[in-house]
Design a protein around this motif. Structure first.
Motif, PDB file in Angstrom:
ATOM      1  N   ASP A  31      83.551   4.799 -21.341  1.00 10.93           N
ATOM      2  CA  ASP A  31      82.376   5.046 -22.187  1.00 10.93           C
ATOM      3  C   ASP A  31      82.375   4.118 -23.398  1.00 10.93           C
ATOM      4  O   ASP A  31      81.331   3.587 -23.794  1.00 10.93           O
ATOM      5  N   ARG A  32      83.568   3.942 -23.997  1.00 11.93           N
ATOM      6  CA  ARG A  32      83.668   3.059 -25.165  1.00 11.93           C
ATOM      7  C   ARG A  32      83.335   1.619 -24.789  1.00 11.93           C
ATOM      8  O   ARG A  32      82.617   0.927 -25.520  1.00 11.93           O
ATOM      9  N   LEU A  33      83.880   1.166 -23.650  1.00 11.15           N
ATOM     10  CA  LEU A  33      83.625  -0.205 -23.224  1.00 11.15           C
ATOM     11  C   LEU A  33      82.143  -0.423 -22.924  1.00 11.15           C
ATOM     12  O   LEU A  33      81.549  -1.424 -23.343  1.00 11.15           O
ATOM     13  N   LEU A  34      81.531   0.504 -22.211  1.00 10.01           N
ATOM     14  CA  LEU A  34      80.122   0.355 -21.849  1.00 10.01           C
ATOM     15  C   LEU A  34      79.229   0.387 -23.085  1.00 10.01           C
ATOM     16  O   LEU A  34      78.260  -0.371 -23.178  1.00 10.01           O
ATOM     17  N   ALA A  35      79.560   1.261 -24.036  1.00  5.71           N
ATOM     18  CA  ALA A  35      78.771   1.316 -25.270  1.00  5.71           C
ATOM     19  C   ALA A  35      78.916   0.010 -26.055  1.00  5.71           C
ATOM     20  O   ALA A  35      77.944  -0.518 -26.604  1.00  5.71           O
ATOM     21  N   ALA A  36      80.150  -0.517 -26.090  1.00  8.57           N
ATOM     22  CA  ALA A  36      80.379  -1.778 -26.795  1.00  8.57           C
ATOM     23  C   ALA A  36      79.644  -2.924 -26.105  1.00  8.57           C
ATOM     24  O   ALA A  36      79.065  -3.793 -26.765  1.00  8.57           O
ATOM     25  N   MET A  37      79.653  -2.940 -24.769  1.00  9.42           N
ATOM     26  CA  MET A  37      78.947  -3.983 -24.024  1.00  9.42           C
ATOM     27  C   MET A  37      77.450  -3.945 -24.300  1.00  9.42           C
ATOM     28  O   MET A  37      76.807  -4.990 -24.478  1.00  9.42           O
ATOM     29  N   GLU A  38      76.905  -2.730 -24.339  1.00 10.96           N
ATOM     30  CA  GLU A  38      75.473  -2.595 -24.613  1.00 10.96           C
ATOM     31  C   GLU A  38      75.130  -3.136 -25.994  1.00 10.96           C
ATOM     32  O   GLU A  38      74.125  -3.832 -26.177  1.00 10.96           O
ATOM     33  N   GLU A  39      75.978  -2.824 -26.977  1.00  8.11           N
ATOM     34  CA  GLU A  39      75.739  -3.305 -28.330  1.00  8.11           C
ATOM     35  C   GLU A  39      75.884  -4.823 -28.423  1.00  8.11           C
ATOM     36  O   GLU A  39      75.066  -5.502 -29.058  1.00  8.11           O
TER      37      GLU A  39
END
Length: 296
Positions: free
Chosen positions: A126-134
């Protein structure tokens, strides 16, 4: 810009390049390097593309794009042709072999994405995907260019039409009833028209009037729905303020409609103060001004 910020960006770039395999001669264990694979994927959406638009989307210079296309054409994956109605324009589309290789590329790309997520637990994913989106959002914002164009330029006309159509649907805006600036008021020395482009396509614009006997005035600020969330409206507004200062102005004004809540919020949070009406614009409910510092 701080040196440690530059170093962080470079570290990030190296990590991503290594992890996704763009340094390999055969990207994703396929038959070609990353540049060719990326171009093949970009072309393969079922449409015939103008080569110039593909180059703009990927940020490629014409020479490099031509070499990539020749390699794909030589391998029978694409067909490059002259446009039937304009011989200056070249078009490109996938062949059947190109479609087969693109399908393989999609499958391998999915597998690579899964390999990035598999070693992580659910919270880390979840952290990685949120960071990728940002990161994707911010990198997209950084690719937007701002250019001063003539208000009759096709990209400027596109944005003005978008402004008119959206406001017409929102509250019945009719340009025939509005105090639209004459195009001459948005040309040097009486003004200017700023257009934002993303991957070569117009996605936002605004005009700046520079009358000799009145404050500078922002007109027709608009951002395409597909480019919202990138901070583009604020960037356009700030750039117009800088332009006003460069033309010796210390005050800028604008008006807006009560239905444009996001615009009103933008102005209020960027130092604009509401003032009495300074024009007779029939669609305006709020009038604002901002005192500009000499170093805006």
């Amino acid at each position: 810009m701080a040196a440690d910020q530059i170093k962080q960006v470079r570290r990030f770039n190296r990590t991503v390049a290594e992890r996704v395999g763009v340094l390999q001669d055969h990207y994703l264990d396929g038959t070609r390097p990353y540049g060719q694979a990326r171009l093949l994927w970009q072309i393969g959406d079922g449409e015939t593309h103008d080569v110039r638009s593909v180059r703009a989307r990927l940020g490629l210079d014409s020479g490099y794009a031509s070499r990539l296309l020749r390699a794909l054409e030589r391998d029978g994956l694409v067909t490059v042709e002259t446009h039937a109605e304009d011989r200056r324009v070249r078009t490109v589309r996938l062949t059947e072999a190109g479609w087969r290789e693109r399908t393989q590329l999609d499958a391998r790309s999915d597998a690579l994405a899964a390999s990035l997520l598999d070693p992580l637990d659910a919270k880390q994913r979840d952290r990685l995907l949120a960071a990728m989106e940002e990161v994707e959002r911010l990198l997209t914002a950084s690719t937007v260019s701002l250019d001063v164009l003539d208000p009759d330029h096709p990209d400027a006309v596109h944005c003005l039409r978008g402004f008119t159509d959206e406001l017409g649907a929102l509250f019945g805006f009719d340009p025939a009833n509005s105090l639209l600036p004459d195009p001459g008021e948005l040309r040097t020395p009486r003004g200017l028209f700023l257009v934002a482009r993303l991957h070569g396509e117009p996605v936002g614009a605004a005009g700046l009037k520079l009358p000799a006997d009145a404050p500078a005035e922002v007109k027709r600020l608009w951002v395409s729905p597909r480019a919202r969330g990138l901070g583009l409206a604020k960037r356009i507004l700030t750039t117009l303020e800088q332009q006003a200062v460069s033309h010796g102005r210390d005050l800028v004004r604008l008006d807006t409609n009560k239905a444009l809540a996001a615009a009103i919020h933008l102005y209020r949070t960027n130092g604009y103060t509401e003032i009495p009406a300074f024009n007779d614009e029939p669609y305006a409910h709020h009038w604002f001004e901002k005192r500009l510092p000499a170093t805006a």
